[in-house]
Design a protein around this motif. Structure first.
Motif, PDB file in Angstrom:
ATOM      1  N   PHE A  42      35.352  20.209  97.323  1.00 37.41           N
ATOM      2  CA  PHE A  42      34.486  19.437  98.190  1.00 37.41           C
ATOM      3  C   PHE A  42      33.276  20.286  98.541  1.00 37.41           C
ATOM      4  O   PHE A  42      33.315  21.511  98.432  1.00 37.41           O
ATOM      5  CB  PHE A  42      35.227  19.048  99.476  1.00 37.41           C
ATOM      6  CG  PHE A  42      36.450  18.192  99.214  1.00 37.41           C
ATOM      7  CD1 PHE A  42      37.643  18.772  98.797  1.00 37.41           C
ATOM      8  CD2 PHE A  42      36.393  16.826  99.377  1.00 37.41           C
ATOM      9  CE1 PHE A  42      38.757  17.993  98.540  1.00 37.41           C
ATOM     10  CE2 PHE A  42      37.498  16.039  99.129  1.00 37.41           C
ATOM     11  CZ  PHE A  42      38.685  16.627  98.702  1.00 37.41           C
ATOM     12  N   ARG A  43      32.221  19.634  98.966  1.00 37.44           N
ATOM     13  CA  ARG A  43      31.056  20.400  99.402  1.00 37.44           C
ATOM     14  C   ARG A  43      30.437  19.726 100.617  1.00 37.44           C
ATOM     15  O   ARG A  43      30.599  18.519 100.838  1.00 37.44           O
ATOM     16  CB  ARG A  43      30.022  20.519  98.289  1.00 37.44           C
ATOM     17  CG  ARG A  43      29.352  19.210  97.876  1.00 37.44           C
ATOM     18  CD  ARG A  43      28.445  19.439  96.676  1.00 37.44           C
ATOM     19  NE  ARG A  43      27.769  18.215  96.264  1.00 37.44           N
ATOM     20  CZ  ARG A  43      27.066  18.095  95.145  1.00 37.44           C
ATOM     21  NH1 ARG A  43      26.953  19.137  94.318  1.00 37.44           N
ATOM     22  NH2 ARG A  43      26.480  16.947  94.839  1.00 37.44           N
ATOM     23  N   GLN A  44      29.753  20.536 101.392  1.00 34.11           N
ATOM     24  CA  GLN A  44      29.077  20.015 102.587  1.00 34.11           C
ATOM     25  C   GLN A  44      27.748  20.723 102.742  1.00 34.11           C
ATOM     26  O   GLN A  44      27.698  21.955 102.882  1.00 34.11           O
ATOM     27  CB  GLN A  44      29.944  20.208 103.826  1.00 34.11           C
ATOM     28  CG  GLN A  44      29.399  19.501 105.044  1.00 34.11           C
ATOM     29  CD  GLN A  44      30.440  19.356 106.123  1.00 34.11           C
ATOM     30  OE1 GLN A  44      31.442  20.067 106.167  1.00 34.11           O
ATOM     31  NE2 GLN A  44      30.216  18.406 107.027  1.00 34.11           N
ATOM     32  N   ALA A  45      26.692  19.942 102.698  1.00 35.81           N
ATOM     33  CA  ALA A  45      25.352  20.456 102.927  1.00 35.81           C
ATOM     34  C   ALA A  45      24.995  20.261 104.397  1.00 35.81           C
ATOM     35  O   ALA A  45      25.578  19.393 105.065  1.00 35.81           O
ATOM     36  CB  ALA A  45      24.358  19.736 102.021  1.00 35.81           C
ATOM     37  N   PRO A  46      24.047  21.030 104.916  1.00 32.22           N
ATOM     38  CA  PRO A  46      23.656  20.888 106.322  1.00 32.22           C
ATOM     39  C   PRO A  46      23.246  19.457 106.650  1.00 32.22           C
ATOM     40  O   PRO A  46      22.452  18.847 105.935  1.00 32.22           O
ATOM     41  CB  PRO A  46      22.480  21.853 106.452  1.00 32.22           C
ATOM     42  CG  PRO A  46      22.717  22.884 105.408  1.00 32.22           C
ATOM     43  CD  PRO A  46      23.336  22.146 104.260  1.00 32.22           C
ATOM     44  N   GLY A  47      23.825  18.923 107.712  1.00 30.43           N
ATOM     45  CA  GLY A  47      23.485  17.588 108.153  1.00 30.43           C
ATOM     46  C   GLY A  47      24.113  16.469 107.361  1.00 30.43           C
ATOM     47  O   GLY A  47      23.818  15.290 107.609  1.00 30.43           O
ATOM     48  N   GLU A  82      19.836  20.112  94.746  1.00 26.20           N
ATOM     49  CA  GLU A  82      20.658  19.255  95.603  1.00 26.20           C
ATOM     50  C   GLU A  82      22.144  19.593  95.543  1.00 26.20           C
ATOM     51  O   GLU A  82      22.943  19.019  96.291  1.00 26.20           O
ATOM     52  CB  GLU A  82      20.450  17.772  95.248  1.00 26.20           C
ATOM     53  CG  GLU A  82      20.610  17.432  93.783  1.00 26.20           C
ATOM     54  CD  GLU A  82      19.277  17.392  93.045  1.00 26.20           C
ATOM     55  OE1 GLU A  82      18.417  18.281  93.283  1.00 26.20           O
ATOM     56  OE2 GLU A  82      19.112  16.458  92.223  1.00 26.20           O
ATOM     57  N   ASP A  83      22.543  20.512  94.686  1.00 21.01           N
ATOM     58  CA  ASP A  83      23.919  21.005  94.675  1.00 21.01           C
ATOM     59  C   ASP A  83      24.143  22.085  95.733  1.00 21.01           C
ATOM     60  O   ASP A  83      25.282  22.529  95.925  1.00 21.01           O
ATOM     61  CB  ASP A  83      24.282  21.571  93.299  1.00 21.01           C
ATOM     62  CG  ASP A  83      24.307  20.513  92.212  1.00 21.01           C
ATOM     63  OD1 ASP A  83      23.821  20.797  91.095  1.00 21.01           O
ATOM     64  OD2 ASP A  83      24.814  19.398  92.470  1.00 21.01           O
ATOM     65  N   THR A  84      23.095  22.507  96.400  1.00 23.65           N
ATOM     66  CA  THR A  84      23.214  23.531  97.429  1.00 23.65           C
ATOM     67  C   THR A  84      24.088  23.037  98.568  1.00 23.65           C
ATOM     68  O   THR A  84      23.854  21.970  99.143  1.00 23.65           O
ATOM     69  CB  THR A  84      21.819  23.909  97.971  1.00 23.65           C
ATOM     70  OG1 THR A  84      21.063  24.518  96.913  1.00 23.65           O
ATOM     71  CG2 THR A  84      21.936  24.877  99.143  1.00 23.65           C
ATOM     72  N   ALA A  85      25.134  23.807  98.881  1.00 26.11           N
ATOM     73  CA  ALA A  85      26.097  23.414  99.915  1.00 26.11           C
ATOM     74  C   ALA A  85      27.133  24.517 100.060  1.00 26.11           C
ATOM     75  O   ALA A  85      27.168  25.462  99.261  1.00 26.11           O
ATOM     76  CB  ALA A  85      26.796  22.108  99.536  1.00 26.11           C
TER      77      ALA A  85
END
Length: 127
Positions: free
Chosen positions: A37-42, A89-92
């Protein structure tokens, strides 16, 4: 002590690759459905790769399909996430998780609920 530990994150240029590892201790990963799983800020946590416990069925959302691959190494009690053609956009922060063996992989990725979670590893895609 049950533990999941992710590693392999870092800074990579767009178009590059990374391989994340998720090492388990205190339980046998092969007995569980495993997800990344991934989670980016906001943003909400997003399931990006899930693999079943018995038949190795995998699920990927369209956002990563064809670029990411989840795999197991049962001898090392480790699950990997190979990430290619990375985009900004993969940054997380990327997390691995383990869930009940009967969990359907698409459901697992969709609802992000699990028995065990790792602490996460940062992936930054930037030039």
């Amino acid at each position: 002590q049950v533990q999941l530990v992710e590693s392999g994150g870092g800074l990579v240029q767009p178009g590059g690759s990374l391989r994340l590892s998720c090492a388990a201790s205190g339980f046998i990963l092969d007995y569980y459905a495993i997800g990344w799983f991934r989670q980016a800020p906001g943003k909400e946590r997003e399931g990006i790769s899930c693999i079943g416990s018995s038949d190795g069925t995998t699920y990927y959302p369209d956002s990563v399909k064809g670029r990411f691959t989840i795999s197991r190494d049962n001898a090392k009690n480790t699950v990997y996430l190979q990430m290619n053609s990375l985009k900004p956009e993969d940054t997380a922060v990327y997390f691995c998780a383990a869930n009940h063996p009967a969990t359907a992989v698409q459901t697992f990725c969709a609802y992000a609920r699990a028995y065990y979670w790792g602490q996460g590893t940062q992936v930054t895609v930037s030039s």
